[in-house]
Write a protein that holds these residues in place. Structure first.
Motif, mmCIF file in Angstrom:
data_model
loop_
_atom_site.group_PDB
_atom_site.id
_atom_site.type_symbol
_atom_site.label_atom_id
_atom_site.label_comp_id
_atom_site.label_asym_id
_atom_site.label_seq_id
_atom_site.Cartn_x
_atom_site.Cartn_y
_atom_site.Cartn_z
ATOM 1 N N VAL A 16 0.849 -1.204 0.000
ATOM 2 C CA VAL A 16 0.000 0.000 0.000
ATOM 3 C C VAL A 16 0.882 1.250 0.000
ATOM 4 C CG1 VAL A 16 -1.808 1.265 1.216
ATOM 5 C CG2 VAL A 16 -1.872 -1.234 1.160
ATOM 6 N N ALA A 17 1.951 1.215 0.782
ATOM 7 C CA ALA A 17 2.854 2.367 0.828
ATOM 8 C C ALA A 17 3.460 2.623 -0.551
ATOM 9 C CB ALA A 17 3.953 2.129 1.869
ATOM 10 N N ARG A 18 3.912 1.570 -1.194
ATOM 11 C CA ARG A 18 4.553 1.721 -2.508
ATOM 12 C C ARG A 18 3.544 2.228 -3.541
ATOM 13 N NH1 ARG A 18 6.324 -2.823 -2.380
ATOM 14 N NH2 ARG A 18 4.813 -3.912 -3.661
ATOM 15 N N ARG A 19 2.365 1.668 -3.529
ATOM 16 C CA ARG A 19 1.386 2.042 -4.560
ATOM 17 C C ARG A 19 0.731 3.391 -4.291
ATOM 18 N NH1 ARG A 19 -1.867 -3.022 -6.617
ATOM 19 N NH2 ARG A 19 -2.825 -1.338 -7.767
ATOM 20 N N SER A 20 0.669 3.791 -3.034
ATOM 21 C CA SER A 20 0.034 5.090 -2.739
ATOM 22 C C SER A 20 1.059 6.214 -2.656
ATOM 23 C CB SER A 20 -0.732 5.007 -1.415
ATOM 24 O OG SER A 20 0.177 4.842 -0.335
ATOM 25 N N GLY A 21 2.336 5.840 -2.495
ATOM 26 C CA GLY A 21 3.377 6.865 -2.354
ATOM 27 C C GLY A 21 3.441 7.460 -0.960
ATOM 28 N N LEU A 22 2.816 6.814 -0.003
ATOM 29 C CA LEU A 22 2.818 7.319 1.366
ATOM 30 C C LEU A 22 3.736 6.482 2.234
ATOM 31 C CD1 LEU A 22 -0.991 7.920 1.934
ATOM 32 C CD2 LEU A 22 0.777 9.621 1.491
ATOM 33 N N PRO A 23 4.314 7.093 3.261
ATOM 34 C CA PRO A 23 5.123 6.307 4.189
ATOM 35 C C PRO A 23 4.247 5.336 4.993
ATOM 36 C CG PRO A 23 5.368 8.679 4.607
ATOM 37 C CD PRO A 23 4.302 8.516 3.578
ATOM 38 N N VAL A 24 4.839 4.250 5.393
ATOM 39 C CA VAL A 24 4.132 3.261 6.219
ATOM 40 C C VAL A 24 3.590 3.921 7.484
ATOM 41 C CG1 VAL A 24 4.504 1.211 7.655
ATOM 42 C CG2 VAL A 24 5.364 1.269 5.290
ATOM 43 N N SER A 25 4.359 4.842 8.055
ATOM 44 C CA SER A 25 3.920 5.503 9.295
ATOM 45 C C SER A 25 2.609 6.263 9.075
ATOM 46 C CB SER A 25 5.010 6.447 9.816
ATOM 47 O OG SER A 25 5.305 7.425 8.839
ATOM 48 N N THR A 26 2.445 6.854 7.901
ATOM 49 C CA THR A 26 1.200 7.572 7.605
ATOM 50 C C THR A 26 0.030 6.596 7.535
ATOM 51 O OG1 THR A 26 2.398 9.290 6.420
ATOM 52 C CG2 THR A 26 0.050 9.090 5.922
ATOM 53 N N LEU A 27 0.267 5.446 6.942
ATOM 54 C CA LEU A 27 -0.804 4.443 6.857
ATOM 55 C C LEU A 27 -1.178 3.950 8.255
ATOM 56 C CD1 LEU A 27 0.579 2.559 3.747
ATOM 57 C CD2 LEU A 27 -1.374 4.138 3.819
ATOM 58 N N HIS A 28 -0.184 3.746 9.092
ATOM 59 C CA HIS A 28 -0.474 3.350 10.476
ATOM 60 C C HIS A 28 -1.270 4.447 11.183
ATOM 61 C CE1 HIS A 28 3.127 0.341 10.691
ATOM 62 N NE2 HIS A 28 2.186 -0.023 9.860
ATOM 63 N N PHE A 29 -0.900 5.691 10.917
ATOM 64 C CA PHE A 29 -1.620 6.820 11.530
ATOM 65 C C PHE A 29 -3.076 6.842 11.061
ATOM 66 C CE2 PHE A 29 -2.865 11.349 11.400
ATOM 67 C CZ PHE A 29 -2.853 11.593 12.764
ATOM 68 N N TYR A 30 -3.286 6.689 9.761
ATOM 69 C CA TYR A 30 -4.659 6.645 9.243
ATOM 70 C C TYR A 30 -5.444 5.516 9.916
ATOM 71 C CZ TYR A 30 -3.461 9.729 5.272
ATOM 72 O OH TYR A 30 -3.091 10.776 4.480
ATOM 73 N N GLU A 31 -4.786 4.408 10.100
ATOM 74 C CA GLU A 31 -5.462 3.273 10.723
ATOM 75 C C GLU A 31 -5.812 3.609 12.179
ATOM 76 O OE1 GLU A 31 -3.564 -0.492 9.998
ATOM 77 O OE2 GLU A 31 -4.711 -1.443 11.608
ATOM 78 N N SER A 32 -4.894 4.258 12.868
ATOM 79 C CA SER A 32 -5.155 4.613 14.270
ATOM 80 C C SER A 32 -6.325 5.591 14.388
ATOM 81 C CB SER A 32 -3.895 5.201 14.922
ATOM 82 O OG SER A 32 -3.677 6.524 14.457
ATOM 83 N N LYS A 33 -6.565 6.362 13.332
ATOM 84 C CA LYS A 33 -7.683 7.320 13.329
ATOM 85 C C LYS A 33 -8.962 6.708 12.757
ATOM 86 C CE LYS A 33 -5.389 10.679 15.080
ATOM 87 N NZ LYS A 33 -5.710 11.100 16.439
ATOM 88 N N GLY A 34 -8.902 5.435 12.388
ATOM 89 C CA GLY A 34 -10.090 4.765 11.886
ATOM 90 C C GLY A 34 -10.433 5.093 10.450
ATOM 91 N N LEU A 35 -9.489 5.672 9.717
ATOM 92 C CA LEU A 35 -9.752 6.047 8.328
ATOM 93 C C LEU A 35 -9.608 4.856 7.387
ATOM 94 C CD1 LEU A 35 -7.809 9.411 8.352
ATOM 95 C CD2 LEU A 35 -10.275 9.138 8.233
ATOM 96 N N ILE A 36 -8.711 3.956 7.716
ATOM 97 C CA ILE A 36 -8.551 2.727 6.951
ATOM 98 C C ILE A 36 -8.483 1.580 7.957
ATOM 99 C CG2 ILE A 36 -7.359 3.823 5.000
ATOM 100 C CD1 ILE A 36 -4.709 2.750 6.088
ATOM 101 N N ALA A 37 -8.690 0.370 7.445
ATOM 102 C CA ALA A 37 -8.660 -0.783 8.347
ATOM 103 C C ALA A 37 -7.955 -1.937 7.652
ATOM 104 C CB ALA A 37 -10.076 -1.184 8.726
ATOM 105 N N ALA A 38 -7.304 -2.751 8.458
ATOM 106 C CA ALA A 38 -6.598 -3.913 7.939
ATOM 107 C C ALA A 38 -6.983 -5.145 8.743
ATOM 108 C CB ALA A 38 -5.091 -3.683 8.027
ATOM 109 N N ASP A 39 -6.942 -6.274 8.062
ATOM 110 C CA ASP A 39 -7.025 -7.545 8.780
ATOM 111 C C ASP A 39 -5.605 -7.939 9.153
ATOM 112 O OD1 ASP A 39 -9.772 -7.813 8.628
ATOM 113 O OD2 ASP A 39 -9.664 -8.685 6.620
#
Ligand code: FES
Length: 156
Positions: A16-39
């Motif tokens: 996801v980081a590679r395809r979106s161009g975002l750092p992994v930390s940003t994705l973790h942050f989005y997840e912590s805010k409930g914006l995205i979810a992972a299994d």
């Protein structure tokens, strides 16, 4: 003849980081805010469904428009993680973004118009100055000695 490798239906956080161009930390942050979810995989690694890429794109566009994450979360709330927003849902979001943007533009325009009185003044009066207390926001949120109840901000 060799066959091409089959694509996994799930994406790792690195994918996801590679395809979106975002750092992994940003994705973790989005997840912590409930914006995205992972299994989670058996090895407890995050696994995202492919719709997360569209969801991340929506979040980035909304952030570029200056919307706070809380508003973005509210916009995305009707669209559960794992489902792809339809064109109609994206159009509805865009209409709400437009309204939110217009509200900000109007507020900034009012502030700019009042700024003329502050140039050369410097009083920063709580009662008079639109920079210090724009549209008497303090008076709208509470009554009494509002500032006395707050911790002093650094540099003020
Ligand atoms: S600085 Fe005096 S009115 Fe704003």
């Amino acid at each position: 003849m060799a066959s091409s490798p089959r694509l996994s239906p799930l994406l790792s956080v690195g994918d996801v980081a590679r395809r979106s161009g975002l750092p992994v930390s940003t994705l973790h942050f989005y997840e912590s805010k409930g914006l995205i979810a992972a299994d989670r995989s058996r090895g407890n690694q995050r696994r995202y469904t492919r719709d997360v890429l569209r969801r991340v794109a929506i979040i980035r566009v909304a952030q570029r428009l200056g919307l706070p994450l809380s508003e973005i979360a509210a916009l995305l709330a009707p669209i559960p993680p794992g489902s792809v927003p339809t064109q109609a849902e994206v159009r509805a979001m865009a209409a709400r973004w437009r309204a939110a943007l217009q509200e900000r533009i109007d507020g900034l325009t009012r502030l700019r118009d009042h700024l003329d009185g502050c140039i050369g003044c410097g009083c920063l009066s709580m009662e008079e100055c639109p920079l210090r207390n724009p549209a008497d926001q303090l008076g709208q949120t509470a009554s009494g000695p509002v500032l006395l109840d707050r911790a002093p901000a650094q540099g003020s």
